[in-house]
Design a protein around this motif. Structure first.
Motif, PDB file in Angstrom:
ATOM      1  N   GLN A 233       0.821  -1.207   0.000  1.00 28.75           N
ATOM      2  CA  GLN A 233       0.000   0.000   0.000  1.00 28.75           C
ATOM      3  C   GLN A 233       0.858   1.262   0.000  1.00 28.75           C
ATOM      4  O   GLN A 233       0.559   2.237  -0.701  1.00 28.75           O
ATOM      5  CB  GLN A 233      -0.928   0.002   1.229  1.00 28.75           C
ATOM      6  CG  GLN A 233      -2.073  -0.992   1.144  1.00 28.75           C
ATOM      7  CD  GLN A 233      -3.023  -0.692  -0.013  1.00 28.75           C
ATOM      8  OE1 GLN A 233      -3.292   0.453  -0.340  1.00 28.75           O
ATOM      9  NE2 GLN A 233      -3.519  -1.755  -0.641  1.00 28.75           N
ATOM     10  N   LYS A 234       1.944   1.233   0.777  1.00 29.90           N
ATOM     11  CA  LYS A 234       2.856   2.381   0.812  1.00 29.90           C
ATOM     12  C   LYS A 234       3.515   2.588  -0.543  1.00 29.90           C
ATOM     13  O   LYS A 234       3.641   3.717  -1.022  1.00 29.90           O
ATOM     14  CB  LYS A 234       3.921   2.176   1.893  1.00 29.90           C
ATOM     15  CG  LYS A 234       3.414   2.334   3.315  1.00 29.90           C
ATOM     16  CD  LYS A 234       4.544   2.171   4.316  1.00 29.90           C
ATOM     17  CE  LYS A 234       4.049   2.374   5.736  1.00 29.90           C
ATOM     18  NZ  LYS A 234       5.152   2.193   6.738  1.00 29.90           N
ATOM     19  N   LEU A 235       3.967   1.481  -1.155  1.00 31.75           N
ATOM     20  CA  LEU A 235       4.605   1.563  -2.468  1.00 31.75           C
ATOM     21  C   LEU A 235       3.619   2.077  -3.512  1.00 31.75           C
ATOM     22  O   LEU A 235       3.972   2.914  -4.359  1.00 31.75           O
ATOM     23  CB  LEU A 235       5.142   0.189  -2.877  1.00 31.75           C
ATOM     24  CG  LEU A 235       5.849   0.116  -4.237  1.00 31.75           C
ATOM     25  CD1 LEU A 235       7.077   1.009  -4.265  1.00 31.75           C
ATOM     26  CD2 LEU A 235       6.228  -1.331  -4.561  1.00 31.75           C
ATOM     27  N   LYS A 236       2.378   1.598  -3.431  1.00 30.79           N
ATOM     28  CA  LYS A 236       1.361   2.041  -4.389  1.00 30.79           C
ATOM     29  C   LYS A 236       1.059   3.524  -4.225  1.00 30.79           C
ATOM     30  O   LYS A 236       0.982   4.262  -5.214  1.00 30.79           O
ATOM     31  CB  LYS A 236       0.091   1.217  -4.193  1.00 30.79           C
ATOM     32  CG  LYS A 236      -1.023   1.585  -5.171  1.00 30.79           C
ATOM     33  CD  LYS A 236      -2.263   0.734  -4.931  1.00 30.79           C
ATOM     34  CE  LYS A 236      -3.390   1.142  -5.887  1.00 30.79           C
ATOM     35  NZ  LYS A 236      -4.619   0.340  -5.649  1.00 30.79           N
ATOM     36  N   ARG A 237       0.926   3.984  -2.969  1.00 31.92           N
ATOM     37  CA  ARG A 237       0.633   5.399  -2.713  1.00 31.92           C
ATOM     38  C   ARG A 237       1.790   6.272  -3.198  1.00 31.92           C
ATOM     39  O   ARG A 237       1.570   7.307  -3.841  1.00 31.92           O
ATOM     40  CB  ARG A 237       0.406   5.608  -1.212  1.00 31.92           C
ATOM     41  CG  ARG A 237       0.116   7.052  -0.814  1.00 31.92           C
ATOM     42  CD  ARG A 237       0.006   7.197   0.689  1.00 31.92           C
ATOM     43  NE  ARG A 237      -0.106   8.585   1.089  1.00 31.92           N
ATOM     44  CZ  ARG A 237      -1.252   9.232   1.225  1.00 31.92           C
ATOM     45  NH1 ARG A 237      -2.384   8.610   0.997  1.00 31.92           N
ATOM     46  NH2 ARG A 237      -1.266  10.501   1.600  1.00 31.92           N
ATOM     47  N   SER A 238       3.011   5.836  -2.905  1.00 40.53           N
ATOM     48  CA  SER A 238       4.188   6.583  -3.343  1.00 40.53           C
ATOM     49  C   SER A 238       4.276   6.624  -4.864  1.00 40.53           C
ATOM     50  O   SER A 238       4.605   7.663  -5.448  1.00 40.53           O
ATOM     51  CB  SER A 238       5.456   5.951  -2.757  1.00 40.53           C
ATOM     52  OG  SER A 238       6.614   6.585  -3.257  1.00 40.53           O
ATOM     53  N   VAL A 289       3.287  17.441  -4.110  1.00 44.92           N
ATOM     54  CA  VAL A 289       2.834  16.160  -4.655  1.00 44.92           C
ATOM     55  C   VAL A 289       3.672  15.025  -4.072  1.00 44.92           C
ATOM     56  O   VAL A 289       3.137  14.018  -3.593  1.00 44.92           O
ATOM     57  CB  VAL A 289       2.931  16.165  -6.193  1.00 44.92           C
ATOM     58  CG1 VAL A 289       2.477  14.819  -6.750  1.00 44.92           C
ATOM     59  CG2 VAL A 289       2.094  17.292  -6.792  1.00 44.92           C
ATOM     60  N   TYR A 290       4.989  15.200  -4.093  1.00 42.82           N
ATOM     61  CA  TYR A 290       5.873  14.168  -3.540  1.00 42.82           C
ATOM     62  C   TYR A 290       5.709  14.048  -2.020  1.00 42.82           C
ATOM     63  O   TYR A 290       5.658  12.936  -1.478  1.00 42.82           O
ATOM     64  CB  TYR A 290       7.329  14.496  -3.858  1.00 42.82           C
ATOM     65  CG  TYR A 290       7.729  14.310  -5.294  1.00 42.82           C
ATOM     66  CD1 TYR A 290       7.745  13.042  -5.874  1.00 42.82           C
ATOM     67  CD2 TYR A 290       8.106  15.391  -6.086  1.00 42.82           C
ATOM     68  CE1 TYR A 290       8.112  12.871  -7.196  1.00 42.82           C
ATOM     69  CE2 TYR A 290       8.492  15.224  -7.406  1.00 42.82           C
ATOM     70  CZ  TYR A 290       8.491  13.962  -7.964  1.00 42.82           C
ATOM     71  OH  TYR A 290       8.867  13.791  -9.274  1.00 42.82           O
ATOM     72  N   GLY A 291       5.657  15.179  -1.335  1.00 39.88           N
ATOM     73  CA  GLY A 291       5.593  15.171   0.126  1.00 39.88           C
ATOM     74  C   GLY A 291       4.322  14.553   0.660  1.00 39.88           C
ATOM     75  O   GLY A 291       4.347  13.715   1.564  1.00 39.88           O
ATOM     76  N   ILE A 292       3.177  14.941   0.085  1.00 40.86           N
ATOM     77  CA  ILE A 292       1.892  14.398   0.546  1.00 40.86           C
ATOM     78  C   ILE A 292       1.751  12.938   0.142  1.00 40.86           C
ATOM     79  O   ILE A 292       1.315  12.097   0.932  1.00 40.86           O
ATOM     80  CB  ILE A 292       0.732  15.246  -0.025  1.00 40.86           C
ATOM     81  CG1 ILE A 292       0.786  16.675   0.549  1.00 40.86           C
ATOM     82  CG2 ILE A 292      -0.610  14.594   0.293  1.00 40.86           C
ATOM     83  CD1 ILE A 292      -0.191  17.637  -0.088  1.00 40.86           C
ATOM     84  N   GLY A 293       2.147  12.610  -1.081  1.00 43.50           N
ATOM     85  CA  GLY A 293       2.015  11.242  -1.556  1.00 43.50           C
ATOM     86  C   GLY A 293       2.884  10.244  -0.822  1.00 43.50           C
ATOM     87  O   GLY A 293       2.552   9.058  -0.741  1.00 43.50           O
ATOM     88  N   ASN A 294       4.024  10.714  -0.273  1.00 42.68           N
ATOM     89  CA  ASN A 294       4.931   9.817   0.451  1.00 42.68           C
ATOM     90  C   ASN A 294       4.867  10.009   1.959  1.00 42.68           C
ATOM     91  O   ASN A 294       5.775   9.565   2.677  1.00 42.68           O
ATOM     92  CB  ASN A 294       6.363  10.038  -0.044  1.00 42.68           C
ATOM     93  CG  ASN A 294       6.586   9.571  -1.460  1.00 42.68           C
ATOM     94  OD1 ASN A 294       6.811   8.398  -1.712  1.00 42.68           O
ATOM     95  ND2 ASN A 294       6.513  10.505  -2.417  1.00 42.68           N
ATOM     96  N   ASN A 295       3.799  10.689   2.434  1.00 39.18           N
ATOM     97  CA  ASN A 295       3.592  10.911   3.877  1.00 39.18           C
ATOM     98  C   ASN A 295       4.777  11.612   4.539  1.00 39.18           C
ATOM     99  O   ASN A 295       5.088  11.373   5.712  1.00 39.18           O
ATOM    100  CB  ASN A 295       3.332   9.579   4.594  1.00 39.18           C
ATOM    101  CG  ASN A 295       1.992   8.977   4.223  1.00 39.18           C
ATOM    102  OD1 ASN A 295       1.029   9.698   3.962  1.00 39.18           O
ATOM    103  ND2 ASN A 295       1.925   7.658   4.159  1.00 39.18           N
ATOM    104  N   LEU A 296       5.448  12.493   3.805  1.00 34.32           N
ATOM    105  CA  LEU A 296       6.604  13.206   4.356  1.00 34.32           C
ATOM    106  C   LEU A 296       6.199  14.488   5.072  1.00 34.32           C
ATOM    107  O   LEU A 296       6.990  15.042   5.831  1.00 34.32           O
ATOM    108  CB  LEU A 296       7.601  13.543   3.235  1.00 34.32           C
ATOM    109  CG  LEU A 296       8.286  12.347   2.576  1.00 34.32           C
ATOM    110  CD1 LEU A 296       9.135  12.810   1.393  1.00 34.32           C
ATOM    111  CD2 LEU A 296       9.152  11.601   3.582  1.00 34.32           C
TER     112      LEU A 296
END
Length: 305
Positions: A233-238, A289-296
């Protein structure tokens, strides 16, 4: 027309401010981990956000000088143009790296035994350094390209220090300038767009195929099944975040490429403002986009000591 220019300038400054905050947050979220432990993907994000920051700051300084001063030293103009181009191209190259890396990670992910080449920290550093050096070499000719009639002068009119880096005005473009312009456009804009487009299509194809084939192994326990599902799920979200960023990249830089090839600097009064707006759009929006998508961008990432 002046009203349009003011609105465009105001919108670009607003987007730049948002971009400054987003890229600083992305850097802070990434460096919470010791650099020796930073994974390749996080390192690429760090390089991307640093390049984005450099470009946003330089573009705004560049624009202020054009608007507020009548003359500028040649060396300062050359340096501003170089830094603007360098930040822009480095950001593009890191985007290509992120796209290629994610594509490699997804390919044969269920069957792969050994890590991919870019998983190695040293390999990630080497490839990133190579891309930065190539970006620098491609931007260096800007120091040798001067507007006509400037030979022997130590200063120039600030209006001639525009983002028209190739010093081509309409059909008046010396042969060397023209060769540099189209070589630069092909290598730094067109080729990255092709790579990102093809790789994004392959990533989408892999995601669609995994939706049909991913099933937990019969020998897996409940806890291991949960761990595998959570990791997937994490890989898919990222990956979806990467695809969204790639879509933004394709739209923004395709518009920029069309603008460069079809609109003449001499025929359009707001050429510089439009060019600056297009180049800062991707660098300002992509970190979110990167920060939100990777929960950063979670609060807990900024509260770590």
């Amino acid at each position: 027309m002046i009203y349009f220019s003011v609105n465009l300038l105001g919108l670009r400054v607003f987007i730049s401010c948002i971009g400054l905050v987003g890229n600083v947050f992305l850097i802070l979220a990434t460096i919470q981990t010791k650099l020796s432990r930073v994974k390749s993907f996080e390192f690429f994000l760090l390089g991307l956000s640093a390049a984005n920051l450099e470009e946003i700051v330089t573009v705004n300084i560049h624009d202020i000088i054009i608007l507020k001063t009548s003359t500028i030293d040649n060396w300062l103009c050359d340096m501003l143009q170089f830094l603007t181009m360098f930040g822009e191209i480095t950001s593009i190259f890191f985007t290509v790296l992120i796209c290629i890396f994610r594509g490699q990670k997804l390919r044969d992910v269920d069957k792969r035994v050994n890590p991919i080449y870019l998983d190695n920290a040293r390999s990630a550093w080497m490839v990133s350094g190579l891309f930065v050096m190539v970006a620098m070499l491609l931007c260096l000719p800007v120091f040798a390209i001067k507007p006509q009639g400037l030979q022997g002068n130590t200063t120039r009119n600030s209006s001639s220090c525009s983002p028209n880096f190739f010093q081509c005005i309409g059909n008046d473009c010396p042969i060397l300038n023209r060769v540099y312009k189209y070589t630069f456009i092909v290598v730094c804009y067109l080729l990255p767009l092709i790579i990102v487009t093809v790789t994004s299509c392959l990533i989408i194809a892999v995601l669609l195929s995994r939706r049909k084939t991913v099933t937990p192994g019969a020998s897996e326990t409940g806890s291991s099944q949960f761990s595998t599902k959570n990791k997937d799920q994490k890989l898919k979200r990222s990956t979806i975040a990467v695809l969204a960023a790639m879509g933004l990249f394709q739209v923004d830089w395709s518009l920029y490429l069309i603008f460069q090839l079809t609109v003449s600097h001499s025929d359009y009064a707001f050429w510089a403002e439009t060019e600056f707006f297009l180049t800062t759009s991707y660098t300002s929006i992509s970190p979110y986009v990167y920060g939100i998508g990777n929960n950063l961008f979670l609060c807990k990432n900024f509260m770590k000591k």
